[in-house]
Design a protein around this motif. Structure first.
Motif: not given
Length: 229
Positions: A40-64
């Motif tokens: 019996a395993v309880l998973l969570g709370p699972v917290s995700v960084a704020d910048y990931l809480q959107r529908e946009t697919l973000l792209q990491r550029q070479p400069d970061g």
């Protein structure tokens, strides 16, 4: 001329309204166990960084830096996809149907709780997929049994679809680590909480009366000579 202009305007409208591809994380080949028993395993709370809480697919550029992708977006909540992927992966790897996402129902008593914080999950056309997270494993008494900081990387071909595949594989690798930390705790008793030591002063022992010291008699030397007749 009028017909040609009308056709060009219609073509421009079609290009402008072209559908944007939508993506979801892939749970891999995780198969749900048949048996209802298991840990019996309880998973969570699972917290995700704020910048990931959107529908946009973000792209990491070479400069970061991060930019919004024009080639796709997430189909719904990324945080929700992460929860479901980890839940299915852990259920498969632990061979248990008794996994619940936090908050649990009042009647559910977990043997193990997994706390997870994801601070980074992204990629870019020229940058690998990167996952950074911290997880903690607690027993039924709430005592910490294991903890780790994680950084994982996965290469890809650069397309949006392959980036999503790489990010999915990183989360599957994370689930494998979590299962490896949880399995050894199956059937083990909860760690006993250490009772705080009470600083109590020990009662002073009554001193026994010390007998008076009697000086030792020392021999007295004299220079008197004794004569016998």
């Amino acid at each position: 001329m009028l017909a040609l202009l009308t056709g060009l305007l219609g073509l421009g409208g079609c290009v402008h309204n072209a559908p944007v591809p939508m993506y979801q994380l892939d749970s891999g080949t995780a198969e749900l166990p048949d048996q209802s028993a298991g840990m019996a395993v309880l998973l969570g709370p699972v917290s995700v960084a704020d910048y990931l809480q959107r529908e946009t697919l973000l792209q990491r550029q070479p400069d970061g830096s991060l930019t919004a992708s024009t080639d796709g977006r997430w189909a719904g909540s990324l945080a929700g996809d992460i929860d479901q992927l980890l839940l299915r992966q852990l259920s498969w790897r632990l061979d248990s149907q008794r996994l619940v996402l936090a908050p649990a129902n009042p009647g559910f008593t977990p043997e193990i709780q997994v706390l997870l914080s994801i601070s980074r999950l992204d990629s870019g056309p020229q940058r690998p997929a990167v996952l950074e997270a911290q997880w903690r494993v607690l027993d039924k008494a709430g005592q910490l049994r294991d903890s780790r900081l994680v950084r994982l990387e996965q290469p890809h071909s650069g397309t949006a679809a392959d980036q999503v595949r790489a990010q999915s594989q990183l989360l599957q690798q994370l689930a494998e680590q979590l299962a490896g930390a949880v399995k050894p705790l199956s059937g083990q008793p909860a760690a006993a909480a250490e009772e705080p030591r009470k600083a109590t002063a020990a009662p002073a022992r009554a001193r026994e009366p010390v007998p008076p010291k009697i000086p030792m008699a020392a021999p007295v030397r004299t220079d008197v000579e004794v004569f016998r007749f």
